[in-house]
Structures are given as C-alpha cells and as structure tokens.
Write an enzyme that holds these catalytic residues in place. Structure first.
Site, PDB file in Angstrom:
ATOM      1  N   LYS A  92     141.188 -16.947  19.668  1.00 56.05           N
ATOM      2  CA  LYS A  92     140.188 -17.787  20.324  1.00 56.05           C
ATOM      3  C   LYS A  92     140.862 -18.997  20.968  1.00 56.05           C
ATOM      4  CE  LYS A  92     135.611 -19.280  18.908  1.00 56.05           C
ATOM      5  NZ  LYS A  92     134.670 -19.457  17.814  1.00 56.05           N
ATOM      6  N   HIS A 110     126.158 -31.135  12.920  1.00 58.71           N
ATOM      7  CA  HIS A 110     126.978 -30.806  11.736  1.00 58.71           C
ATOM      8  C   HIS A 110     126.959 -31.964  10.735  1.00 58.71           C
ATOM      9  CE1 HIS A 110     129.573 -28.394  14.795  1.00 58.71           C
ATOM     10  NE2 HIS A 110     128.900 -27.505  14.098  1.00 58.71           N
ATOM     11  N   ARG A 134     119.160 -24.077  13.164  1.00 61.97           N
ATOM     12  CA  ARG A 134     118.492 -24.805  14.240  1.00 61.97           C
ATOM     13  C   ARG A 134     117.265 -24.056  14.729  1.00 61.97           C
ATOM     14  NH1 ARG A 134     124.094 -25.019  17.306  1.00 61.97           N
ATOM     15  NH2 ARG A 134     124.227 -23.204  15.969  1.00 61.97           N
ATOM     16  N   SER A 179     128.361 -27.381  19.828  1.00 61.98           N
ATOM     17  CA  SER A 179     129.709 -27.751  20.268  1.00 61.98           C
ATOM     18  C   SER A 179     129.993 -27.278  21.694  1.00 61.98           C
ATOM     19  CB  SER A 179     130.760 -27.162  19.320  1.00 61.98           C
ATOM     20  OG  SER A 179     130.588 -27.675  18.029  1.00 61.98           O
TER      21      SER A 179
END
Ligand code: ADP
Length: 154
Positions: free
Chosen positions: A42, A18, A91, A129
């Site tokens: 979440k 990031h 990515r 992450s």
C-alpha cells in the site's frame, strides 16, 4: 485480568474521529494500543514514523494509551500483546456491514477476542483519512479534521 484493547488502522493520518473513539474508550479498558498495521503493497501519504509520532503526540497526556506498529494479521498481533478486545469505530451502516464480516472472521480465528464497537459522534461521522489526505494533497487546510496541534507537514 487486564483489559487490553487494540485499535487497529492505517491512521494516514489520525483524525478527530479516531481520537474521539479512543478517548471515549479510556474508561472501558486498562490499556489501549493504537496499532498501525503495515502493508508493504500500500502507498501511504505519511510514512510510518510520522503516523506513529502523530498518534503519540495526540495522546501524550494519556498514560493508558500506547501507539505501536505491526505486520501480519491483526488477530495474531492481538494474541502477541495479550489483547482481550478489538476496538472499532462505526460511522455508518456501511461501516457496520464491513466491520461485522471482519469481526465474524476474527471470532473464528481467535474466539477469545471480542470486538467492541463505539458509535462515532455525529459531527465526526463524515471525517475519514482519505478526505484529509485529499485536502492536504490539494494544498488545503485540514487542521479542523485532525487532533489539535498536529503538525501535518510530511
Ligand atoms: P484504515 O485506514 O486501515 O481503513 P481507518 O483509519 O479507516 O483504518 O479506521 C480505523 C478505525 O477507525 C475503524 O474502526 C473506523 O471505523 C474508525 N474510524 C475512522 N474514522 C472514524 C470517524 N470519523 N469516527 C469514528 N470512527 C472512525
């Protein structure tokens, strides 16, 4: 017109991937808002305040970069802060397919907002992450995957 980019995500926690995308976007925009989207259903590893603090610490010497939180649709938040661009990192080709569908939907919802993609550096393309959280959860050292000097205690 001021070029304002929003870089949305969960940042649970912010990673070197990031950080790299955000730093390389600095010359392209007048302001970059790193925006933590909150989703009450979440479960996060780090609480919102901690995630915000980690982003602010990472970019403490970058006056163009701000960190904020938002709820609701990302495009609505972008309208609210007069963003001209949505910034995303790519990515892999899987990222591209996923991001393309979101960007197309966002084009429909808010045609004035353009999504800008920057390709991750090869050395950061495996970082995400989820992996960082797994390492932390299992008591490992994740410091090399996150911005320098971050305190990863909860
Ligand atoms: P969320 O947690 O909400 O899924 P992410 O943190 O995965 O959000 O991603 C936010 C943005 O950062 C996305 O555009 C994603 O492609 C990008 N990103 C995540 N990890 C990397 C990385 N290692 N290199 C480059 N971009 C990345």
């Amino acid at each position: 017109m001021k070029r304002i980019a929003v870089f949305p995500g969960s940042f649970d926690p912010i990673t070197k991937g990031h950080e790299d995308i955000i730093l390389r976007a600095i010359p392209l925009f007048d302001e970059i808002i790193v925006a933590i989207g909150t989703n009450s259903s979440k479960n996060y590893y780090f609480d919102l305040e901690k995630r915000l603090e980690m982003i602010r610490y990472t970019f403490r010497n970058e006056p163009k970069i701000k960190a904020e939180t938002y709820t609701g649709l990302t495009v609505d938040y972008c309208k609210q802060v007069n963003a001209t661009h949505l910034l995303r990192g790519l990515r892999t080709s899987a990222d591209f397919e996923f991001e393309r569908s979101i960007a197309h939907i966002n084009q429909t919802l808010y045609p004035e907002l353009d999504t800008v993609f920057l390709l991750s550096l090869q050395e950061y393309s495996a970082i995400n992450s989820t992996i960082v959280r797994d390492i932390l959860f299992n008591g490992g050292d994740a410091s090399r995957f996150v911005p320098d000097g971050l305190d990863l205690s909860k």
